[in-house]
Design an enzyme around this catalytic site. Sequence first.
Site, PDB file in Angstrom:
ATOM      1  N   ASP A  49      -4.675   4.079  -6.250  1.00  0.00           N
ATOM      2  CA  ASP A  49      -5.557   3.974  -5.075  1.00  0.00           C
ATOM      3  C   ASP A  49      -7.029   4.145  -5.425  1.00  0.00           C
ATOM      4  O   ASP A  49      -7.896   3.958  -4.581  1.00  0.00           O
ATOM      5  CB  ASP A  49      -5.136   5.019  -4.031  1.00  0.00           C
TER       6      ASP A  49
ATOM      7  N   SER B  30      -8.705   2.604   3.785  1.00  0.00           N
ATOM      8  CA  SER B  30      -7.581   1.751   3.390  1.00  0.00           C
ATOM      9  C   SER B  30      -6.745   1.400   4.617  1.00  0.00           C
ATOM     10  O   SER B  30      -6.486   2.244   5.480  1.00  0.00           O
ATOM     11  CB  SER B  30      -6.701   2.470   2.364  1.00  0.00           C
TER      12      SER B  30
ATOM     13  N   GLN C  63      -4.465  -4.356  -2.139  1.00  0.00           N
ATOM     14  CA  GLN C  63      -4.862  -3.494  -1.029  1.00  0.00           C
ATOM     15  C   GLN C  63      -5.905  -4.204  -0.171  1.00  0.00           C
ATOM     16  O   GLN C  63      -6.759  -4.927  -0.691  1.00  0.00           O
ATOM     17  CB  GLN C  63      -5.450  -2.172  -1.528  1.00  0.00           C
TER      18      GLN C  63
END
Length: 285
Positions: free
Chosen positions: A202, A226, A276
């Site tokens: 991440d 996110s 993402q």
Amino acid sequence: MQNINELIDLLHLEKAETNVYIGQNYQAPWNRVFGGQVLSQALSAAYKTVPSDRFVHSMHAYFLLAGDISIPIRFEVDDVRDGGSFTTRRVVAKQNEAVIFITSISFQLKQEGFDHQIDMPNVVGPEGLKSDEDIVNKYKLFVPQNILQGIKSRPFEFRPVEKVSLMDRGTKPPFRHYWFKAKEKVEGDLSVHQKLLTYVSDYNLLTTATLPHVKGPIPKGIFMASLDHAMWFHRDFRIDEWLLYALDSPSASNTRGFTRGNIFTQHGKLVASVVQEGLIRKSKK
């Protein structure tokens, strides 16, 4: 949380009842639950419900609400399917009965089959590169305190391939490469390394999507969050050996930035892929 064992302990969830587990929070300096923490804890919860001969090969997640670092997270696992080769789980994360995160995770037996991969980018190796911690220490008077603390408290070392200077005020194309690994030796089987890679995956994703739109290496005046995260595990690896994160952002539109990442060993083996999408918009003044 500079010690990798502290992170491993964070992933050892407490069982509350059948298929329900409680996770504590890393007290992040930005005062929100780190997305990588929820991803890896959800994977840890799902792993507790599958046979020991099955390993994760993919997960698809949505971040629904910002997590409160002062409240433990409840992970509820749904046994979706137990097949001959694949096992599927759904995990819902809650705080105060509100759903903050959901993910579907698929596990598979190790099996022989076709094998091919793309080539690793032709970039310099990690030897001789400065870590991002070394870089921010050089410019610590100009770096916001929460960013400085966040970088120093990570149990992973990151070495950016592209040269970073806080004095550079130009925008950049949406491409970059990082070498990274755990700062200490990691014990445990493949599942432990997969959980830790999920945590670290991440980092640096959304900020890659901001490169063409901000002047300088630290995004200012931008709110980021996110929205979703997907990850595929292709081959075995060790998190305490150098891995290359090759990142690119094909698109930003409608206040959303989209980023992809491929993760390679130092010998060029593709071990995982990540995508993402996140919210990137100018902060309200």
